[in-house]
Design a protein around this motif. Structure first.
Motif, PDB file in Angstrom:
ATOM      1  N   VAL A   1       3.520  -2.035 -12.154  1.00 19.01           N
ATOM      2  CA  VAL A   1       2.884  -0.745 -11.897  1.00 19.01           C
ATOM      3  C   VAL A   1       3.917   0.205 -11.280  1.00 19.01           C
ATOM      4  N   PRO A   2       4.049   1.431 -11.807  1.00 19.62           N
ATOM      5  CA  PRO A   2       5.030   2.377 -11.253  1.00 19.62           C
ATOM      6  C   PRO A   2       4.481   3.146 -10.053  1.00 19.62           C
TER       7      PRO A   2
ATOM      8  N   TRP B   1       0.852  -1.184   0.000  1.00 15.20           N
ATOM      9  CA  TRP B   1       0.000   0.000   0.000  1.00 15.20           C
ATOM     10  C   TRP B   1       0.891   1.239   0.000  1.00 15.20           C
ATOM     11  N   THR B   2       0.875   1.941  -1.127  1.00 16.43           N
ATOM     12  CA  THR B   2       1.647   3.166  -1.276  1.00 16.43           C
ATOM     13  C   THR B   2       1.078   3.929  -2.460  1.00 16.43           C
ATOM     14  N   ASP B   3       1.711   5.013  -2.844  1.00 13.02           N
ATOM     15  CA  ASP B   3       1.168   5.866  -3.916  1.00 13.02           C
ATOM     16  C   ASP B   3       1.601   5.325  -5.272  1.00 13.02           C
ATOM     17  N   MET B   4       0.702   4.591  -5.930  1.00 13.04           N
ATOM     18  CA  MET B   4       0.973   3.984  -7.232  1.00 13.04           C
ATOM     19  C   MET B   4       0.253   4.765  -8.325  1.00 13.04           C
ATOM     20  N   ASP B   5       0.711   4.577  -9.565  1.00 18.87           N
ATOM     21  CA  ASP B   5       0.078   5.257 -10.710  1.00 18.87           C
ATOM     22  C   ASP B   5       0.038   4.312 -11.896  1.00 18.87           C
ATOM     23  N   ASN B   6      -1.123   3.691 -12.109  1.00 16.03           N
ATOM     24  CA  ASN B   6      -1.288   2.780 -13.239  1.00 16.03           C
ATOM     25  C   ASN B   6      -1.935   3.447 -14.441  1.00 16.03           C
ATOM     26  N   THR B   7      -1.974   4.789 -14.454  1.00 12.50           N
ATOM     27  CA  THR B   7      -2.606   5.477 -15.586  1.00 12.50           C
ATOM     28  C   THR B   7      -1.666   5.590 -16.789  1.00 12.50           C
TER      29      THR B   7
END
Length: 218
Positions: A123-124, A72-78
């Protein structure tokens, strides 16, 4: 339900009999049957609605949610990476899960009848588009027994705060994986398999490895 970016886009009803420990008053025997889930883009699975919060709370004291959080952390799959889920009721994956659970929890004679597999693939992190993180949650059930497995592939380093583990409403049942660096998850384990953590979650008696049971005293 799967959340992509920060918006929910699909619903996921739980078709199997997956049991989860809880102290909610209307639930009997300290557990409840899970009926739906949300796969959130920020590395967690929740049973009580979507969770868009990118900065993790303390799983032991602050969250008060039904959550399984492999990372659980700040991910960005956009911009890259994929987040997916599927449910399995037949085939070789059930056999593999049965064998794994019987190895980690001896003397149960367990046979898996249902799996829910949620995968975050390459996922970055948010504002770090060169990073890549791959990990997975597998919910396993059969009869009155239920288990959770967390699988870790390559995990990039980050300056973001993270949490790995699980939590419940009222925070009676919780566990935080004891690693200080997220990229060490790949080699961590409580079942002697690098990159894998396994927990029994149906609230049953202590059978198998006590280090892998849901217990707030761990």
């Amino acid at each position: 339900m799967v959340t992509e970016g920060r918006s929910p886009v699909a619903a996921a009803a739980i078709s199997g009999s997956f049991w989860w420990p809880t102290d909610v008053n209307h639930c009997r025997d300290g557990r409840a049957r899970v009926e739906s889930s949300t796969v959130n883009n920020n590395g967690d699975l929740t049973f009580d609605g979507p969770l868009s919060q990118p900065k993790p709370s303390n799983l032991q004291r602050q969250l008060d949610r039904e959550i399984i959080a492999p990372l659980w952390t700040d991910m960005d799959n956009t911009v890259s990476g994929t987040i997916s889920y599927r449910q399995v009721t037949s085939g070789r994956f059930l056999l593999a899960a049965s064998n794994n659970i019987n190895q980690y929890f001896p003397n149960l004679n367990f046979t898996a009848s249902w799996l829910f597999i949620a995968t975050w693939d390459k996922v970055p992190y948010y504002n770090n588009l060169q990073s890549r993180c791959s990990y997975q949650i597998v919910l396993v059930s059969g009869g009155s027994l239920s288990f959770v497995m967390m699988n870790y592939g390559n995990i990039s380093s980050t300056d973001h705060r993270f949490q790995a583990g699980y939590g419940t409403i009222n925070s009676t049942y919780y566990f935080s994986i004891p690693v200080s660096d997220e990229n060490k998850l790949f080699n961590s384990s409580n079942v002697n398999v690098p990159g894998r953590w396994a927990f029994r979650v149906d609230g049953g008696p202590e059978e198998g490895n006590p280090l892998t049971l849901f217990d707030s005293t761990q």
